[in-house]
Motif scaffolding. Structure first.
Motif, mmCIF file in Angstrom:
data_model
loop_
_atom_site.group_PDB
_atom_site.id
_atom_site.type_symbol
_atom_site.label_atom_id
_atom_site.label_comp_id
_atom_site.label_asym_id
_atom_site.label_seq_id
_atom_site.Cartn_x
_atom_site.Cartn_y
_atom_site.Cartn_z
ATOM 1 N N ASP A 197 0.888 -1.347 0.030
ATOM 2 C CA ASP A 197 0.077 -0.021 0.105
ATOM 3 C C ASP A 197 0.846 1.311 0.085
ATOM 4 O OD1 ASP A 197 -2.375 -1.631 -0.074
ATOM 5 O OD2 ASP A 197 -2.619 -1.561 2.143
ATOM 6 N N LEU A 198 1.974 1.330 0.742
ATOM 7 C CA LEU A 198 2.876 2.436 0.667
ATOM 8 C C LEU A 198 3.384 2.602 -0.502
ATOM 9 C CD1 LEU A 198 3.917 4.505 2.736
ATOM 10 C CD2 LEU A 198 5.861 3.044 3.201
ATOM 11 N N ARG A 199 4.025 1.616 -1.220
ATOM 12 C CA ARG A 199 4.565 1.958 -2.358
ATOM 13 C C ARG A 199 3.504 2.161 -3.458
ATOM 14 N NH1 ARG A 199 9.458 3.149 -3.684
ATOM 15 N NH2 ARG A 199 9.775 2.802 -5.811
ATOM 16 N N ALA A 200 2.413 1.728 -3.685
ATOM 17 C CA ALA A 200 1.236 1.873 -4.614
ATOM 18 C C ALA A 200 0.877 3.424 -4.339
ATOM 19 C CB ALA A 200 -0.257 1.208 -4.266
ATOM 20 N N ASN A 201 0.718 3.917 -2.954
ATOM 21 C CA ASN A 201 0.384 5.262 -2.795
ATOM 22 C C ASN A 201 1.652 6.264 -3.249
ATOM 23 O OD1 ASN A 201 -1.018 7.526 -1.359
ATOM 24 N ND2 ASN A 201 0.427 7.289 -0.020
ATOM 25 N N PHE A 202 2.868 5.679 -3.072
ATOM 26 C CA PHE A 202 4.079 6.564 -3.637
ATOM 27 C C PHE A 202 3.626 6.789 -5.099
ATOM 28 C CE2 PHE A 202 8.134 7.377 -5.403
ATOM 29 C CZ PHE A 202 8.610 8.424 -4.501
ATOM 30 N N GLU A 251 0.500 12.408 -9.733
ATOM 31 C CA GLU A 251 0.224 13.431 -9.268
ATOM 32 C C GLU A 251 1.198 14.481 -9.428
ATOM 33 O OE1 GLU A 251 -1.766 12.965 -5.313
ATOM 34 O OE2 GLU A 251 -3.243 11.670 -6.178
ATOM 35 N N THR A 288 0.997 6.653 -7.136
ATOM 36 C CA THR A 288 0.039 7.291 -7.305
ATOM 37 C C THR A 288 0.303 8.976 -7.196
ATOM 38 O OG1 THR A 288 -1.627 5.753 -6.656
ATOM 39 C CG2 THR A 288 -2.672 7.897 -6.480
ATOM 40 N N ARG A 289 0.913 9.146 -6.060
ATOM 41 C CA ARG A 289 1.674 10.596 -5.648
ATOM 42 C C ARG A 289 2.707 11.015 -6.742
ATOM 43 N NH1 ARG A 289 3.605 11.574 -0.072
ATOM 44 N NH2 ARG A 289 3.302 13.666 -0.713
ATOM 45 N N GLU A 345 7.691 0.586 -12.359
ATOM 46 C CA GLU A 345 6.965 1.687 -12.029
ATOM 47 C C GLU A 345 7.173 2.642 -12.992
ATOM 48 O OE1 GLU A 345 6.695 1.129 -7.025
ATOM 49 O OE2 GLU A 345 8.465 2.286 -7.994
#
Length: 107
Positions: free
Chosen positions: A3-8, A14, A10-11, A44
């Motif tokens: 989750d932490l990597r997926a959030n990074f 952005e 996504t950010r 990624e």
């Protein structure tokens, strides 16, 4: 992917959108992909490249294809970015919130 990597990731997309609101100019891709490689895995970087290509096609002006970006991802192409290109791209990413500095090591 955690989750932490997926959030990074996504950010990161952005930050790219914020740093390049009108889309990435064709001349910035080589340096941009080189800068992204400092923080992201190869997979990624490829996912972001596909997103950038899709946005480029939607924007209409001088679209870049996924195949074009795949060619740029090769190590030989990334090594051709000039220091000036890297500084320019890094400034755009920083303006969008990209964390250019590595976090301090836990002590």
């Amino acid at each position: 992917m955690g989750d932490l990597r997926a959030n990074f990731l996504t950010r990161a997309v952005e930050w790219l959108r914020a740093g390049y609101p009108a889309g990435v100019p064709r001349g910035d891709y080589v340096a941009l992909l080189g800068v992204l490689r400092r923080k992201l895995t190869e997979d990624e970087v490829r996912r972001i490249a596909v997103d950038l290509a899709e946005r480029s096609v939607l924007a209409g002006a001088d679209p870049i294809s996924t195949a074009d970006i795949e060619q740029m991802i090769s190590a030989a192409m990334l090594q051709q970015a000039t220091p000036e290109d890297v500084v320019r791209v890094s400034a755009r990413l920083a303006a969008g919130g990209w964390p250019l500095a590595d976090p301090p090591e836990a002590g």
